[in-house]
Design a protein around this motif. Structure first.
Motif, PDB file in Angstrom:
ATOM      1  N   VAL A 193       0.818  -1.215   0.000  1.00 16.02           N
ATOM      2  CA  VAL A 193       0.000   0.000   0.000  1.00 16.02           C
ATOM      3  C   VAL A 193       0.851   1.264   0.000  1.00 16.02           C
ATOM      4  CG1 VAL A 193      -1.907  -1.164   1.162  1.00 16.02           C
ATOM      5  CG2 VAL A 193      -0.210   0.069   2.536  1.00 16.02           C
ATOM      6  N   GLN A 194       2.136   1.142   0.339  1.00 12.47           N
ATOM      7  CA  GLN A 194       3.011   2.308   0.367  1.00 12.47           C
ATOM      8  C   GLN A 194       3.480   2.742  -1.019  1.00 12.47           C
ATOM      9  OE1 GLN A 194       3.641   4.209   2.930  1.00 12.47           O
ATOM     10  NE2 GLN A 194       2.451   2.919   4.323  1.00 12.47           N
ATOM     11  N   CYS A 195       3.289   1.894  -2.021  1.00  7.39           N
ATOM     12  CA  CYS A 195       3.681   2.254  -3.388  1.00  7.39           C
ATOM     13  C   CYS A 195       2.466   2.850  -4.097  1.00  7.39           C
ATOM     14  CB  CYS A 195       4.199   1.035  -4.143  1.00  7.39           C
ATOM     15  SG  CYS A 195       4.788   1.458  -5.802  1.00  7.39           S
ATOM     16  N   CYS A 242      -9.242  -4.274  -7.971  1.00  7.05           N
ATOM     17  CA  CYS A 242     -10.298  -4.550  -6.993  1.00  7.05           C
ATOM     18  C   CYS A 242     -11.640  -3.980  -7.457  1.00  7.05           C
ATOM     19  CB  CYS A 242      -9.913  -3.974  -5.633  1.00  7.05           C
ATOM     20  SG  CYS A 242      -8.620  -4.899  -4.782  1.00  7.05           S
ATOM     21  N   ARG A 243     -11.634  -2.761  -7.970  1.00  6.73           N
ATOM     22  CA  ARG A 243     -12.886  -2.159  -8.451  1.00  6.73           C
ATOM     23  C   ARG A 243     -13.485  -2.990  -9.578  1.00  6.73           C
ATOM     24  NH1 ARG A 243      -9.861   2.677  -8.105  1.00  6.73           N
ATOM     25  NH2 ARG A 243      -9.517   2.644 -10.359  1.00  6.73           N
ATOM     26  N   GLU A 244     -12.649  -3.380 -10.538  1.00  9.04           N
ATOM     27  CA  GLU A 244     -13.159  -4.070 -11.713  1.00  9.04           C
ATOM     28  C   GLU A 244     -13.526  -5.517 -11.429  1.00  9.04           C
ATOM     29  OE1 GLU A 244     -10.456  -3.546 -14.969  1.00  9.04           O
ATOM     30  OE2 GLU A 244     -10.571  -1.358 -14.887  1.00  9.04           O
ATOM     31  N   PHE A 245     -12.871  -6.118 -10.433  1.00  9.29           N
ATOM     32  CA  PHE A 245     -13.164  -7.512 -10.109  1.00  9.29           C
ATOM     33  C   PHE A 245     -14.209  -7.645  -9.012  1.00  9.29           C
ATOM     34  CE2 PHE A 245     -12.192 -11.894  -8.726  1.00  9.29           C
ATOM     35  CZ  PHE A 245     -12.131 -12.519  -9.965  1.00  9.29           C
ATOM     36  N   GLY A 246     -14.512  -6.522  -8.346  1.00  7.31           N
ATOM     37  CA  GLY A 246     -15.529  -6.545  -7.301  1.00  7.31           C
ATOM     38  C   GLY A 246     -15.016  -6.989  -5.949  1.00  7.31           C
ATOM     39  N   ILE A 247     -13.772  -6.573  -5.618  1.00  3.49           N
ATOM     40  CA  ILE A 247     -13.179  -6.904  -4.319  1.00  3.49           C
ATOM     41  C   ILE A 247     -13.143  -5.653  -3.448  1.00  3.49           C
ATOM     42  CG2 ILE A 247     -11.018  -7.536  -3.157  1.00  3.49           C
ATOM     43  CD1 ILE A 247     -10.395  -9.413  -5.445  1.00  3.49           C
ATOM     44  N   GLU A 248     -13.507  -5.798  -2.184  1.00  5.45           N
ATOM     45  CA  GLU A 248     -13.347  -4.719  -1.204  1.00  5.45           C
ATOM     46  C   GLU A 248     -12.078  -5.023  -0.413  1.00  5.45           C
ATOM     47  OE1 GLU A 248     -13.858  -1.257   0.739  1.00  5.45           O
ATOM     48  OE2 GLU A 248     -15.231  -1.976  -0.836  1.00  5.45           O
ATOM     49  N   PRO A 249     -10.959  -4.351  -0.744  1.00  9.61           N
ATOM     50  CA  PRO A 249      -9.684  -4.740  -0.123  1.00  9.61           C
ATOM     51  C   PRO A 249      -9.601  -4.350   1.350  1.00  9.61           C
ATOM     52  CG  PRO A 249      -9.383  -2.772  -1.451  1.00  9.61           C
ATOM     53  CD  PRO A 249     -10.808  -3.221  -1.673  1.00  9.61           C
ATOM     54  N   HIS A 250      -8.922  -5.186   2.114  1.00  8.63           N
ATOM     55  CA  HIS A 250      -8.641  -4.923   3.525  1.00  8.63           C
ATOM     56  C   HIS A 250      -7.174  -5.237   3.789  1.00  8.63           C
ATOM     57  CE1 HIS A 250     -12.931  -4.542   4.442  1.00  8.63           C
ATOM     58  NE2 HIS A 250     -13.122  -5.611   3.687  1.00  8.63           N
ATOM     59  N   ALA A 291      -3.005  -7.336   0.797  1.00  7.97           N
ATOM     60  CA  ALA A 291      -2.448  -5.996   1.004  1.00  7.97           C
ATOM     61  C   ALA A 291      -1.448  -6.035   2.155  1.00  7.97           C
ATOM     62  CB  ALA A 291      -3.561  -4.998   1.305  1.00  7.97           C
ATOM     63  N   TYR A 292      -0.230  -5.554   1.887  1.00 11.10           N
ATOM     64  CA  TYR A 292       0.778  -5.447   2.945  1.00 11.10           C
ATOM     65  C   TYR A 292       1.290  -4.009   3.005  1.00 11.10           C
ATOM     66  CZ  TYR A 292       4.589  -5.924  -0.579  1.00 11.10           C
ATOM     67  OH  TYR A 292       5.452  -5.755  -1.629  1.00 11.10           O
ATOM     68  N   GLU A 305      -9.910 -18.815   8.730  1.00 12.83           N
ATOM     69  CA  GLU A 305      -9.813 -17.520   9.400  1.00 12.83           C
ATOM     70  C   GLU A 305      -8.516 -17.416  10.192  1.00 12.83           C
ATOM     71  OE1 GLU A 305     -12.288 -14.801  12.662  1.00 12.83           O
ATOM     72  OE2 GLU A 305     -13.206 -16.604  11.788  1.00 12.83           O
ATOM     73  N   GLU A 306      -8.089 -18.552  10.758  1.00  8.88           N
ATOM     74  CA  GLU A 306      -6.849 -18.563  11.519  1.00  8.88           C
ATOM     75  C   GLU A 306      -5.648 -18.258  10.623  1.00  8.88           C
ATOM     76  OE1 GLU A 306      -4.765 -18.511  14.923  1.00  8.88           O
ATOM     77  OE2 GLU A 306      -6.943 -18.775  14.737  1.00  8.88           O
ATOM     78  N   MET A 307      -5.657 -18.783   9.390  1.00  8.57           N
ATOM     79  CA  MET A 307      -4.567 -18.502   8.466  1.00  8.57           C
ATOM     80  C   MET A 307      -4.571 -17.030   8.068  1.00  8.57           C
ATOM     81  SD  MET A 307      -3.556 -20.390   4.864  1.00  8.57           S
ATOM     82  CE  MET A 307      -2.748 -21.778   5.660  1.00  8.57           C
ATOM     83  N   CYS A 308      -5.741 -16.449   7.900  1.00 11.61           N
ATOM     84  CA  CYS A 308      -5.831 -15.016   7.581  1.00 11.61           C
ATOM     85  C   CYS A 308      -5.268 -14.170   8.711  1.00 11.61           C
ATOM     86  CB  CYS A 308      -7.285 -14.631   7.296  1.00 11.61           C
ATOM     87  SG  CYS A 308      -7.954 -15.331   5.774  1.00 11.61           S
ATOM     88  N   LYS A 309      -5.505 -14.590   9.950  1.00  4.42           N
ATOM     89  CA  LYS A 309      -4.956 -13.875  11.102  1.00  4.42           C
ATOM     90  C   LYS A 309      -3.429 -14.018  11.131  1.00  4.42           C
ATOM     91  CE  LYS A 309      -9.022 -14.254  14.119  1.00  4.42           C
ATOM     92  NZ  LYS A 309      -9.555 -14.870  15.357  1.00  4.42           N
ATOM     93  N   THR A 310      -2.936 -15.205  10.800  1.00  6.09           N
ATOM     94  CA  THR A 310      -1.495 -15.414  10.755  1.00  6.09           C
ATOM     95  C   THR A 310      -0.850 -14.542   9.683  1.00  6.09           C
ATOM     96  OG1 THR A 310      -1.811 -17.690  11.495  1.00  6.09           O
ATOM     97  CG2 THR A 310       0.329 -17.147  10.511  1.00  6.09           C
ATOM     98  N   ALA A 311      -1.574 -14.335   8.576  1.00  4.97           N
ATOM     99  CA  ALA A 311      -1.061 -13.474   7.508  1.00  4.97           C
ATOM    100  C   ALA A 311      -0.841 -12.052   8.004  1.00  4.97           C
ATOM    101  CB  ALA A 311      -2.020 -13.478   6.323  1.00  4.97           C
ATOM    102  N   LEU A 312      -1.684 -11.590   8.920  1.00  8.40           N
ATOM    103  CA  LEU A 312      -1.500 -10.252   9.494  1.00  8.40           C
ATOM    104  C   LEU A 312      -0.213 -10.194  10.320  1.00  8.40           C
ATOM    105  CD1 LEU A 312      -5.160  -9.394  10.602  1.00  8.40           C
ATOM    106  CD2 LEU A 312      -3.891  -8.445   8.660  1.00  8.40           C
ATOM    107  N   THR A 313       0.079 -11.275  11.038  1.00  2.00           N
ATOM    108  CA  THR A 313       1.327 -11.332  11.795  1.00  2.00           C
ATOM    109  C   THR A 313       2.529 -11.311  10.852  1.00  2.00           C
ATOM    110  OG1 THR A 313       0.239 -12.634  13.517  1.00  2.00           O
ATOM    111  CG2 THR A 313       2.645 -12.671  13.478  1.00  2.00           C
ATOM    112  N   VAL A 314       2.436 -12.068   9.749  1.00  8.71           N
ATOM    113  CA  VAL A 314       3.498 -12.050   8.741  1.00  8.71           C
ATOM    114  C   VAL A 314       3.646 -10.645   8.169  1.00  8.71           C
ATOM    115  CG1 VAL A 314       4.176 -12.908   6.468  1.00  8.71           C
ATOM    116  CG2 VAL A 314       3.236 -14.480   8.169  1.00  8.71           C
ATOM    117  N   ASN A 315       2.524  -9.974   7.912  1.00 11.73           N
ATOM    118  CA  ASN A 315       2.564  -8.593   7.428  1.00 11.73           C
ATOM    119  C   ASN A 315       3.341  -7.692   8.373  1.00 11.73           C
ATOM    120  OD1 ASN A 315       1.141  -8.933   5.078  1.00 11.73           O
ATOM    121  ND2 ASN A 315      -0.583  -7.656   5.644  1.00 11.73           N
TER     122      ASN A 315
END
Length: 448
Positions: free
Chosen positions: A219-221, A233-241, A254-255, A290-300
């Protein structure tokens, strides 16, 4: 048990790579010959008037990892991430963009080809031949690349059913990149115009394909995030988080990493890649929890910390000054032992303000004397400099007349990573469309 030795052995395996494949070179005359005789090596093959340089490493495992290169910044051939091969569960194939052999002035070719033919389609032929050689199903191909190579891998995956693409900061809309104007200038192709192969319509390709796609954006770029990530995301219909968002056959990740030195190239480490690879395969299997998604935040957050530390180190080094090149002299003196003599260097015309030949300095704690002779070109003066590529800092720059030979000496210290001599095709910052030739580039070394 010697735990320290165990750790050292692990790290040695983790970060090592087989350099022998760079010295073993092959040429194949057809895809049939490639499928029959391929071995671990750097190899070349010509297809439909295009020259492909590739690197192949065979390893045990159930996948073939395919890596495309992006923009051209270094000497060819260039194979990004080839040193990852020991991390892969399977073999590796790196492909270099054949557009750079069509016209060296192209900065970013995206494996485009021409109006009727796509070099990405041609590369699929190479990949399928490698799969036949390995006895792998084509659905076991994983495309893993970044930047413009990330686009190429994504598009290629849509052409091979049931494959997987992983792209880091992929510039998915090739008609909207910093190098699109350069591409049009030297190919005559306007990538905004309708294309029967849909190379400028990645949404169409993804929606009409059966493959899975992982896209990671920093997101910094600003350019990548706004022109490619958010647009997709707009064209594919994704709401990014922040973190992972999934829809249909796409996983959007998103990192947040500081530019150290550039947010576009704030890519993964080897350790982070292993987790990305795990998530990607789990996504294909439909098992991301959901647990893997939470782990991804830790990796981020680990990813964020790594680049914050890199940024702090860059600032620290710049504030302390550079001590690895501690002395530069124009006086002629005893030169020591000659270690290099490069003949007939040619710096071709490019649409770049900083078009140069680079010689990497590899000798620590030495007096190094450089002599440049037989300079010819369309300019009266050229810049020769010593540059620190690791910290993006000029050490020594001077403009010389091309009518005379150039000689100078430098003394290096202990840390020389990224240090190089640069010979420009004119004055640095003003080399667009200029070329230069050097008859001799001689290097002597002497202990200090």
């Amino acid at each position: 048990m010697d735990i320290k030795k165990e750790i050292k052995d692990f790290r040695d395996r983790w970060y090592s790579h087989d350099k022998k494949i760079l010295t073993c070179k092959r040429k194949y005359d057809s895809l049939e010959e490639l499928a029959a005789k391929l071995e671990s090596s750097q190899f070349a093959i010509d297809l439909e008037g295009y020259h492909f340089e590739c690197l192949f490493k065979e390893q045990p495992g159930e996948y073939l990892y395919v890596i495309y290169n992006g923009a051209q910044y270094k000497e060819l051939p260039e194979f990004p991430r080839w040193g990852y091969h020991r991390l892969f569960n399977g073999s590796m194939l790196c492909l270099e963009d054949p557009m750079y052999y069509k016209d060296k002035r192209i900065i970013c070719g995206s494996f485009y080809g021409d109006r009727e033919k796509s070099c990405i389609v041609m590369s699929i032929g190479i990949i399928k031949a490698v799969c036949r050689r390995l006895g792998l199903g084509e659905d076991k191909v994983i495309f893993f690349s970044s930047s413009q190579g990330g686009y190429t891998g994504t598009y290629a995956s849509t052409l091979m059913p049931h494959t997987l693409s992983i792209g880091l900061n992929p510039r998915l809309y090739i008609q909207d990149t910093p190098h699109a104007e350069n591409f049009t200038k030297y190919t005559g192709i306007d990538m905004n115009l309708p294309d029967p192969l849909h190379r400028n319509d990645i949404i169409h390709c993804i929606k009409n394909g059966s493959s899975h796609h992982i896209m990671l954006f920093n997101v910094q770029c600003d350019h990548d995030w706004n022109h490619h990530g958010l647009r997709f995301c707009r064209e594919f219909g994704i709401e990014p988080h922040y973190g992972i968002t999934m829809k249909e056959n796409c996983l959007f990740w998103a990192y947040d990493c500081a530019g150290a030195p550039n947010p576009h190239t704030s890519f993964e480490t080897k350790s982070i890649f292993v987790f990305i690879d795990k998530v990607a395969k789990t996504f294909v299997a439909g098992q991301v929890t959901e647990e893997m998604c939470k782990t991804a935040l830790t990796v981020n957050e680990c990813w964020h910390d790594i680049y914050n530390l890199k940024k702090d180190n860059i600032k620290l080094n710049k504030n302390q000054g550079y001590l690895d090149c501690i002395y530069i002299s124009q006086k002629k003196s005893n030169k020591g032992e000659k270690v290099e003599f490069i003949h007939n260097i040619s710096i071709s015309k490019r649409d770049s303000k900083y078009n140069f030949f680079r010689y990497n300095i590899l000798a620590k704690n030495k007096k190094i004397t450089i002599r440049i002779s037989g300079i010819e070109g369309s300019v009266e003066k050229c810049t020769v400099g010593v540059y620190d590529f690791q910290h993006e800092k000029k050490i020594y720059y001077r403009d010389y007349s091309i009518d005379s030979d150039i000689e100078f000496s430098i003394v290096t210290g202990e840390n020389i990573e990224g240090l190089a001599v640069c010979v420009y095709a004119g004055l640095a910052g003003k080399t667009q469309g200029q070329e230069l030739s050097v008859e001799g580039f001689e290097v002597w070394e002497e202990k200090v």
